[in-house]
Write a protein that holds these residues in place. Structure first.
Motif, PDB file in Angstrom:
ATOM      1  N   LEU A  11     -43.223 -47.904 -38.774  1.00 31.73           N
ATOM      2  CA  LEU A  11     -42.757 -46.548 -39.049  1.00 31.73           C
ATOM      3  C   LEU A  11     -43.013 -45.640 -37.850  1.00 31.73           C
ATOM      4  CD1 LEU A  11     -41.565 -44.319 -40.729  1.00 31.73           C
ATOM      5  CD2 LEU A  11     -43.736 -44.130 -41.954  1.00 31.73           C
ATOM      6  N   ALA A  12     -44.178 -45.756 -37.253  1.00 30.00           N
ATOM      7  CA  ALA A  12     -44.526 -44.908 -36.106  1.00 30.00           C
ATOM      8  C   ALA A  12     -43.561 -45.116 -34.936  1.00 30.00           C
ATOM      9  CB  ALA A  12     -45.959 -45.184 -35.665  1.00 30.00           C
ATOM     10  N   SER A  13     -43.240 -46.364 -34.628  1.00 26.01           N
ATOM     11  CA  SER A  13     -42.367 -46.614 -33.477  1.00 26.01           C
ATOM     12  C   SER A  13     -40.926 -46.156 -33.739  1.00 26.01           C
ATOM     13  CB  SER A  13     -42.404 -48.084 -33.063  1.00 26.01           C
ATOM     14  OG  SER A  13     -41.852 -48.904 -34.055  1.00 26.01           O
ATOM     15  N   HIS A  14     -40.414 -46.433 -34.929  1.00 27.32           N
ATOM     16  CA  HIS A  14     -39.028 -46.030 -35.229  1.00 27.32           C
ATOM     17  C   HIS A  14     -38.901 -44.519 -35.385  1.00 27.32           C
ATOM     18  CE1 HIS A  14     -37.084 -49.905 -35.397  1.00 27.32           C
ATOM     19  NE2 HIS A  14     -38.110 -50.369 -36.085  1.00 27.32           N
ATOM     20  N   SER A  15     -39.882 -43.875 -36.006  1.00 26.20           N
ATOM     21  CA  SER A  15     -39.810 -42.415 -36.158  1.00 26.20           C
ATOM     22  C   SER A  15     -39.954 -41.742 -34.791  1.00 26.20           C
ATOM     23  CB  SER A  15     -40.861 -41.904 -37.139  1.00 26.20           C
ATOM     24  OG  SER A  15     -42.162 -42.202 -36.711  1.00 26.20           O
ATOM     25  N   SER A  16     -40.749 -42.327 -33.914  1.00 25.67           N
ATOM     26  CA  SER A  16     -40.907 -41.792 -32.566  1.00 25.67           C
ATOM     27  C   SER A  16     -39.582 -41.843 -31.802  1.00 25.67           C
ATOM     28  CB  SER A  16     -41.984 -42.588 -31.829  1.00 25.67           C
ATOM     29  OG  SER A  16     -42.128 -42.116 -30.523  1.00 25.67           O
ATOM     30  N   ALA A  17     -38.857 -42.940 -31.944  1.00 21.53           N
ATOM     31  CA  ALA A  17     -37.560 -43.074 -31.275  1.00 21.53           C
ATOM     32  C   ALA A  17     -36.558 -42.052 -31.813  1.00 21.53           C
ATOM     33  CB  ALA A  17     -37.017 -44.490 -31.455  1.00 21.53           C
ATOM     34  N   LEU A  18     -36.566 -41.842 -33.136  1.00 22.08           N
ATOM     35  CA  LEU A  18     -35.652 -40.863 -33.735  1.00 22.08           C
ATOM     36  C   LEU A  18     -36.034 -39.438 -33.327  1.00 22.08           C
ATOM     37  CD1 LEU A  18     -35.234 -42.424 -37.292  1.00 22.08           C
ATOM     38  CD2 LEU A  18     -33.477 -42.267 -35.503  1.00 22.08           C
ATOM     39  N   GLU A  19     -37.337 -39.200 -33.188  1.00 25.67           N
ATOM     40  CA  GLU A  19     -37.793 -37.879 -32.741  1.00 25.67           C
ATOM     41  C   GLU A  19     -37.382 -37.641 -31.286  1.00 25.67           C
ATOM     42  OE1 GLU A  19     -41.875 -35.218 -32.638  1.00 25.67           O
ATOM     43  OE2 GLU A  19     -42.041 -37.378 -32.306  1.00 25.67           O
ATOM     44  N   LYS A  20     -37.499 -38.660 -30.453  1.00 23.39           N
ATOM     45  CA  LYS A  20     -37.130 -38.552 -29.036  1.00 23.39           C
ATOM     46  C   LYS A  20     -35.643 -38.203 -28.898  1.00 23.39           C
ATOM     47  CE  LYS A  20     -37.464 -41.073 -24.689  1.00 23.39           C
ATOM     48  NZ  LYS A  20     -37.769 -42.350 -24.047  1.00 23.39           N
ATOM     49  N   SER A  21     -34.817 -38.731 -29.798  1.00 22.81           N
ATOM     50  CA  SER A  21     -33.378 -38.439 -29.792  1.00 22.81           C
ATOM     51  C   SER A  21     -33.062 -37.108 -30.473  1.00 22.81           C
ATOM     52  CB  SER A  21     -32.609 -39.551 -30.498  1.00 22.81           C
ATOM     53  OG  SER A  21     -32.757 -40.765 -29.814  1.00 22.81           O
ATOM     54  N   GLU A  22     -34.103 -36.428 -30.959  1.00 29.57           N
ATOM     55  CA  GLU A  22     -33.982 -35.141 -31.646  1.00 29.57           C
ATOM     56  C   GLU A  22     -33.202 -35.243 -32.952  1.00 29.57           C
ATOM     57  OE1 GLU A  22     -32.551 -32.273 -28.784  1.00 29.57           O
ATOM     58  OE2 GLU A  22     -34.349 -32.485 -27.555  1.00 29.57           O
ATOM     59  N   TYR A  23     -33.316 -36.404 -33.624  1.00 31.81           N
ATOM     60  CA  TYR A  23     -32.667 -36.593 -34.915  1.00 31.81           C
ATOM     61  C   TYR A  23     -33.603 -36.228 -36.064  1.00 31.81           C
ATOM     62  CZ  TYR A  23     -29.016 -39.173 -32.449  1.00 31.81           C
ATOM     63  OH  TYR A  23     -28.001 -39.540 -31.603  1.00 31.81           O
ATOM     64  N   ILE A  24     -34.904 -36.298 -35.813  1.00 31.86           N
ATOM     65  CA  ILE A  24     -35.872 -35.900 -36.832  1.00 31.86           C
ATOM     66  C   ILE A  24     -36.946 -35.019 -36.203  1.00 31.86           C
ATOM     67  CG2 ILE A  24     -35.508 -37.990 -38.221  1.00 31.86           C
ATOM     68  CD1 ILE A  24     -38.299 -38.956 -37.288  1.00 31.86           C
ATOM     69  N   GLU A  25     -37.571 -34.214 -37.044  1.00 25.77           N
ATOM     70  CA  GLU A  25     -38.712 -33.399 -36.631  1.00 25.77           C
ATOM     71  C   GLU A  25     -39.953 -34.021 -37.256  1.00 25.77           C
ATOM     72  OE1 GLU A  25     -40.503 -28.935 -37.473  1.00 25.77           O
ATOM     73  OE2 GLU A  25     -38.379 -29.297 -37.848  1.00 25.77           O
ATOM     74  N   VAL A  26     -41.017 -34.106 -36.488  1.00 25.45           N
ATOM     75  CA  VAL A  26     -42.278 -34.662 -36.974  1.00 25.45           C
ATOM     76  C   VAL A  26     -43.308 -33.534 -36.997  1.00 25.45           C
ATOM     77  CG1 VAL A  26     -44.093 -36.376 -36.595  1.00 25.45           C
ATOM     78  CG2 VAL A  26     -41.716 -36.932 -36.018  1.00 25.45           C
ATOM     79  N   LYS A  27     -43.913 -33.324 -38.150  1.00 23.68           N
ATOM     80  CA  LYS A  27     -44.932 -32.281 -38.299  1.00 23.68           C
ATOM     81  C   LYS A  27     -46.273 -32.953 -38.559  1.00 23.68           C
ATOM     82  CE  LYS A  27     -44.889 -29.853 -42.143  1.00 23.68           C
ATOM     83  NZ  LYS A  27     -44.548 -28.856 -43.176  1.00 23.68           N
ATOM     84  N   LYS A  28     -47.243 -32.627 -37.722  1.00 27.08           N
ATOM     85  CA  LYS A  28     -48.602 -33.162 -37.887  1.00 27.08           C
ATOM     86  C   LYS A  28     -49.519 -31.991 -38.220  1.00 27.08           C
ATOM     87  CE  LYS A  28     -47.865 -36.980 -34.709  1.00 27.08           C
ATOM     88  NZ  LYS A  28     -48.323 -38.203 -35.274  1.00 27.08           N
ATOM     89  N   GLU A  29     -50.278 -32.146 -39.312  1.00 28.26           N
ATOM     90  CA  GLU A  29     -51.182 -31.090 -39.742  1.00 28.26           C
ATOM     91  C   GLU A  29     -52.392 -31.701 -40.430  1.00 28.26           C
ATOM     92  OE1 GLU A  29     -49.122 -28.685 -42.695  1.00 28.26           O
ATOM     93  OE2 GLU A  29     -48.201 -30.461 -43.537  1.00 28.26           O
ATOM     94  N   PHE A  30     -53.354 -30.868 -40.737  1.00 27.63           N
ATOM     95  CA  PHE A  30     -54.515 -31.330 -41.497  1.00 27.63           C
ATOM     96  C   PHE A  30     -54.470 -30.717 -42.884  1.00 27.63           C
ATOM     97  CE2 PHE A  30     -55.979 -32.411 -37.298  1.00 27.63           C
ATOM     98  CZ  PHE A  30     -56.735 -33.555 -37.522  1.00 27.63           C
TER      99      PHE A  30
END
Length: 96
Positions: A45-64
């Motif tokens: 999941l991390a590698s595929h979501s990273s690739a989609l984020e790099k292409s600006e197809y998804i936004e990734v939000k990291k929070e606590f």
């Protein structure tokens, strides 16, 4: 150029197709839910979501949340448009 050449290579993987399909119908999806829905490993999941984020197809939000890290995903307008176009070409391919 044939219809098959117009398919978006970023969505060829079943995991990326799954991520995008889930995000098209949900506002935000967290890492654990996405991993469970797709039945894949953390690294996958991390590698595929990273690739989609790099292409600006998804936004990734990291929070606590309650002092625990939480990662969530959302489709971007660019991602929504690209995925709809990809699905449209898939549909044309099936009808040809």
């Amino acid at each position: 150029m044939g219809i098959i050449d117009k398919l978006n290579k970023d969505f060829e993987s079943r995991v990326r197709l799954g991520i995008m399909s889930i995000l098209m119908v949900n506002e935000w999806v967290d890492f654990t839910e996405m991993k469970n829905l797709l039945n894949i490993t953390d690294g996958n999941l991390a590698s595929h979501s990273s690739a989609l984020e790099k292409s600006e197809y998804i936004e990734v939000k990291k929070e606590f949340v309650d002092k625990k890290p939480k990662t969530s995903y959302q489709v971007t307008p660019r991602g929504r448009a690209a995925f709809k176009e990809h699905l449209s070409y898939l549909e044309k391919l099936m009808k040809s």
